[in-house]
Design an enzyme around this catalytic site. Structure first.
Site, PDB file in Angstrom:
ATOM      1  CD  GLN A  11      -3.104  -0.620   2.177  1.00  0.00           C
ATOM      2  OE1 GLN A  11      -3.938   0.258   2.101  1.00  0.00           O
ATOM      3  NE2 GLN A  11      -3.019  -1.427   3.206  1.00  0.00           N
ATOM      4  CB  SER A  91       2.695  -5.018   3.863  1.00  0.00           C
ATOM      5  OG  SER A  91       1.517  -5.036   4.644  1.00  0.00           O
ATOM      6  CG  LEU A  92      -1.607  -5.331  -0.748  1.00  0.00           C
ATOM      7  CD1 LEU A  92      -0.880  -4.985  -2.005  1.00  0.00           C
ATOM      8  CD2 LEU A  92      -2.441  -6.569  -0.904  1.00  0.00           C
ATOM      9  NE  ARG A 116      -2.985  -8.356   4.697  1.00  0.00           N
ATOM     10  CZ  ARG A 116      -2.201  -7.315   4.467  1.00  0.00           C
ATOM     11  NH1 ARG A 116      -2.547  -6.397   3.578  1.00  0.00           N
ATOM     12  NH2 ARG A 116      -1.054  -7.179   5.120  1.00  0.00           N
ATOM     13  CG  HIS A 201       2.688  -4.568   9.333  1.00  0.00           C
ATOM     14  ND1 HIS A 201       2.480  -5.885   8.986  1.00  0.00           N
ATOM     15  CD2 HIS A 201       2.506  -3.854   8.183  1.00  0.00           C
ATOM     16  CE1 HIS A 201       2.206  -5.956   7.694  1.00  0.00           C
ATOM     17  NE2 HIS A 201       2.213  -4.738   7.191  1.00  0.00           N
ATOM     18  CD  GLN A 250       1.797  -9.512   5.795  1.00  0.00           C
ATOM     19  OE1 GLN A 250       0.670  -9.091   5.956  1.00  0.00           O
ATOM     20  NE2 GLN A 250       2.355  -9.640   4.605  1.00  0.00           N
TER      21      GLN A 250
END
Length: 320
Positions: A11, A91-92, A116, A201, A250
């Site tokens: 993102q 991440s994503l 998500r 996170h 994660q």
């Protein structure tokens, strides 16, 4: 021998017009955008191609948008014979890596990251969480700061360990504000608040993790055909159950991006290809090691650059 990693942005890399050239000129690329619209039941492609930017930036739009464009680009590279030895995503982006590595289908990937995004959005009311980039302080010194602030009752922790001298912290707004001040007192050059919709996170994402776990159980996941470097461990994983568990962790664990890049280099990777809009990850890779080659593919010109460069890699292998 050249070893290639496909890396996938997270993102923040989304932008209006992402993938526009590919979609305009290639039917098989347009099919990715059409499929995403069909799966989600609304015109994500219109947001990606026309905006408005503030709607595209919403977590539950940005995540499937990035996965769609990045997976489409990875598929395009694979079809001309450029295939990765490892995949990784920030991440994503780890979900796009899983699609590229054959762990989940594109369809399941789009739906999983849309959900998500919803779960992450619901976990902490807007304005209560925050993230900030801390520049110029090493991880041990910064962890001492965040531990001290957390001990006072405000959650804050290391969230993205991106490259030497660039670490993002995440937590309650008060916690992040306090830690930013203390980090500067401890020698950080700058503390930059990030424009994000939640404290990603961090421990505050645990409620989202529970929902994500249930959601992922409904997806058909396979062992990886190409090893994926996990954000949580910075190690290659191929086994589907382990991958599923790490995806849940994660959400509230730090993204070990610098460590992941170092691990891939240790494994012999000397070419990193960022698939998707922007150049953020390529820049981070260069800050970890200037010797490796990095490429970004986000339009026809950058795609052709990589195709041309790949001819040289095969010559080098033939000579070797």
């Amino acid at each position: 021998m050249t070893k290639i990693a496909f890396i996938f942005p997270g993102q923040g890399s989304q932008s209006v017009g992402m993938g526009a050239e590919f979609v305009a000129e290639h039917q098989e690329c347009k099919a990715y955008y059409n499929k995403a619209d069909e799966l989600l039941g609304y015109s994500l492609s219109k947001l990606m191609l026309e905006g408005p930017a503030e709607d595209l930036t919403l977590t539950y739009n940005a995540q499937p948008a990035l996965l769609t464009t990045s997976a489409m680009i990875a598929d395009k590279l694979t079809k001309v014979g450029i295939t990765p030895d490892y995949t990784a995503g920030h991440s994503l982006g780890e979900y796009t890596a899983l699609v590229a590595s054959g762990v989940m289908s594109f369809q399941d990937g789009v739906q999983a990251v849309h959900s998500r995004g919803m779960f992450m959005n619901e976990a902490v009311p807007a304005g209560e969480g925050a993230m900030a980039a801390i520049l110029g302080l090493d991880r041990d010194a910064l962890k001492a700061v965040t531990d001290e602030v957390s001990a006072s009752g405000e959650v804050v922790q290391l969230a993205n360990l991106n490259c030497p001298g660039q670490i993002v912290i995440s937590g309650t707004k008060t916690g992040v504000d306090k830690a930013s001040v203390k980090a500067k007192e401890a020698g950080a050059k700058r503390a930059l608040p990030l424009v994000v919709s939640g404290p990603f996170h961090s421990e505050l994402m645990r409620p989202a993790a529970g929902k994500l776990q249930e959601n992922l159980k409904q997806k058909a996941m396979q062992d990886a055909k190409i090893p994926v470097i996990s954000n949580v461990t910075a190690k290659p994983v191929t086994e589907q159950n382990e991958i599923q568990q790490l995806l849940v962790e994660q959400l509230y664990s730090p993204v070990l991006w610098e460590d992941s890049v170092r691990k891939m280099i240790d494994l012999g990777v000397d070419v990193f290809i960022e698939c998707g809009p922007g150049k953020v990850l390529s820049g981070l890779v260069k800050k970890v090691d200037r010797q490796v080659k990095t490429y970004c593919v986000y339009d026809e010109a950058t795609f052709e650059q990589v195709v041309e460069a790949s001819k040289e890699w095969s010559h080098e292998e033939a000579r070797g």
